[in-house]
Scaffold this active site. Sequence first.
Site, mmCIF file in Angstrom:
data_model
loop_
_atom_site.group_PDB
_atom_site.id
_atom_site.type_symbol
_atom_site.label_atom_id
_atom_site.label_comp_id
_atom_site.label_asym_id
_atom_site.label_seq_id
_atom_site.Cartn_x
_atom_site.Cartn_y
_atom_site.Cartn_z
ATOM 1 N N TYR A 146 0.831 -1.217 0.000
ATOM 2 C CA TYR A 146 0.000 0.000 0.000
ATOM 3 C C TYR A 146 0.858 1.258 0.000
ATOM 4 O O TYR A 146 0.495 2.279 -0.584
ATOM 5 C CB TYR A 146 -1.000 -0.034 1.167
ATOM 6 C CG TYR A 146 -2.119 -1.002 0.900
ATOM 7 C CD1 TYR A 146 -2.071 -2.311 1.384
ATOM 8 C CD2 TYR A 146 -3.183 -0.640 0.074
ATOM 9 C CE1 TYR A 146 -3.068 -3.222 1.071
ATOM 10 C CE2 TYR A 146 -4.189 -1.551 -0.240
ATOM 11 C CZ TYR A 146 -4.126 -2.844 0.255
ATOM 12 O OH TYR A 146 -5.103 -3.748 -0.064
ATOM 13 N N ARG A 155 1.646 1.992 -3.597
ATOM 14 C CA ARG A 155 0.501 2.552 -4.329
ATOM 15 C C ARG A 155 0.216 3.975 -3.856
ATOM 16 O O ARG A 155 -0.155 4.852 -4.632
ATOM 17 C CB ARG A 155 -0.723 1.652 -4.130
ATOM 18 C CG ARG A 155 -0.587 0.306 -4.821
ATOM 19 C CD ARG A 155 -1.773 -0.601 -4.548
ATOM 20 N NE ARG A 155 -3.009 -0.023 -5.046
ATOM 21 C CZ ARG A 155 -4.216 -0.448 -4.625
ATOM 22 N NH1 ARG A 155 -4.299 -1.381 -3.692
ATOM 23 N NH2 ARG A 155 -5.305 0.079 -5.120
ATOM 24 N N GLN A 185 -15.193 2.214 -6.456
ATOM 25 C CA GLN A 185 -14.472 1.051 -5.921
ATOM 26 C C GLN A 185 -13.005 1.432 -5.676
ATOM 27 O O GLN A 185 -12.255 0.637 -5.121
ATOM 28 C CB GLN A 185 -14.520 -0.118 -6.916
ATOM 29 C CG GLN A 185 -15.928 -0.591 -7.222
ATOM 30 C CD GLN A 185 -15.938 -1.582 -8.372
ATOM 31 O OE1 GLN A 185 -15.729 -2.799 -8.187
ATOM 32 N NE2 GLN A 185 -16.164 -1.063 -9.565
ATOM 33 N N ASN A 186 -12.643 2.622 -6.125
ATOM 34 C CA ASN A 186 -11.239 3.043 -6.035
ATOM 35 C C ASN A 186 -10.919 3.541 -4.637
ATOM 36 O O ASN A 186 -11.768 4.130 -3.958
ATOM 37 C CB ASN A 186 -10.956 4.148 -7.060
ATOM 38 C CG ASN A 186 -11.181 3.655 -8.474
ATOM 39 O OD1 ASN A 186 -11.165 2.451 -8.725
ATOM 40 N ND2 ASN A 186 -11.437 4.576 -9.395
ATOM 41 N N VAL A 187 -9.699 3.291 -4.219
ATOM 42 C CA VAL A 187 -9.258 3.743 -2.891
ATOM 43 C C VAL A 187 -8.454 5.045 -3.006
ATOM 44 O O VAL A 187 -8.043 5.617 -2.005
ATOM 45 C CB VAL A 187 -8.420 2.642 -2.183
ATOM 46 C CG1 VAL A 187 -9.311 1.453 -1.833
ATOM 47 C CG2 VAL A 187 -7.232 2.184 -3.024
ATOM 48 N N ASP A 188 -8.301 5.526 -4.266
ATOM 49 C CA ASP A 188 -7.594 6.809 -4.428
ATOM 50 C C ASP A 188 -8.545 7.962 -4.127
ATOM 51 O O ASP A 188 -9.754 7.768 -4.021
ATOM 52 C CB ASP A 188 -6.989 6.915 -5.847
ATOM 53 C CG ASP A 188 -8.041 6.996 -6.961
ATOM 54 O OD1 ASP A 188 -7.992 6.165 -7.893
ATOM 55 O OD2 ASP A 188 -8.923 7.884 -6.896
ATOM 56 N N HIS A 221 -14.602 0.481 -1.219
ATOM 57 C CA HIS A 221 -13.475 -0.358 -0.809
ATOM 58 C C HIS A 221 -12.472 0.407 0.042
ATOM 59 O O HIS A 221 -11.316 -0.008 0.149
ATOM 60 C CB HIS A 221 -12.796 -0.950 -2.059
ATOM 61 C CG HIS A 221 -13.698 -1.874 -2.814
ATOM 62 N ND1 HIS A 221 -13.465 -2.236 -4.119
ATOM 63 C CD2 HIS A 221 -14.868 -2.467 -2.459
ATOM 64 C CE1 HIS A 221 -14.428 -3.050 -4.525
ATOM 65 N NE2 HIS A 221 -15.305 -3.188 -3.543
ATOM 66 N N GLY A 258 -15.000 2.469 -16.179
ATOM 67 C CA GLY A 258 -13.698 1.901 -15.834
ATOM 68 C C GLY A 258 -13.733 0.794 -14.804
ATOM 69 O O GLY A 258 -12.875 0.709 -13.936
ATOM 70 N N THR A 259 -14.761 -0.075 -14.900
ATOM 71 C CA THR A 259 -14.757 -1.238 -14.018
ATOM 72 C C THR A 259 -15.136 -2.472 -14.816
ATOM 73 O O THR A 259 -16.038 -2.449 -15.643
ATOM 74 C CB THR A 259 -15.727 -1.085 -12.826
ATOM 75 O OG1 THR A 259 -15.754 -2.318 -12.081
ATOM 76 C CG2 THR A 259 -17.128 -0.691 -13.234
#
Length: 235
Positions: A59, A62, A92-95, A110, A176-177
Amino acid sequence: MRQINIMKKLVVLTGAGMSAESGLKTFRDSGGLWEQYNVYEVATPEAWERDPVLVLRFYNERRKQLLDAVPNEGHLGLVELEKRFDVHIITQNVDDLHERAGSRKVLHLHGEIRKSRSTRNPSRVYDIEGAELNPGDLCELGSQLRPHVVWFGEPVPAIGEAMAVAGEADIFVVIGTSLNVYPAAGLLQYIKPAIPVYIIDPADIPAPGIENVTVIREPAGRGVKTLMELLSKQA
Ligand code: APR
């Protein structure tokens, strides 16, 4: 009588492809993260028990890339749409690129990579200053901090809220999924029948059982512009 302009609710489900043009790797494309790493070594509770140092390093790498990344035209286009629609993003992105672009309603299914949380009390969540979360970084209860992300096999606390948001959509957009991962991919089952659905992705993404789908076979940056044009024609 003042005409109250109730904006249509535009709900957008985004995945890793949304951030691809910002330089962040997707998961299942060629060269994706799951080609480089074994999910079961870096993104499950068992991995955390077995080798927390490897998980933290995964992590940290990233997070470092994220600090160098900026929102792309796709993120910015979704902010632009807020002028005409009540835009709700379920990601769903963690950014944090949606937030950095200026989106105000973002629901992270997520988790968020720039946050950590206590392993003793999961409600204790902290911002991570800088790029690294390391062994020995403890919460005030003295327990090791972990990334505030949802690992495979863990519950998705925000899914109930996401289902409700999807059910209120007047327009539903998927960007984008690969729709490979549940329960996120299942949100399509909660939208009202026959509302317009747009899928923005360079690949062909099947959406079985969904009526009224418009496919925009483009990357996010250009695809959101195409979406804006299509939506303005409908105004
Ligand atoms: N613009 C839009 N879409 C793109 C782009 C781009 N520039 N580049 C790739 N894509 C598409 C791919 O065609 C693919 O359909 O983005 C999608 C990425 O799919 P995945 O890599 O499976 O990512 P995602 O669907 O977000 O994965 C879901 O799985 O690993 C877990 O928790 C992780 O949130 C992630 C979840």
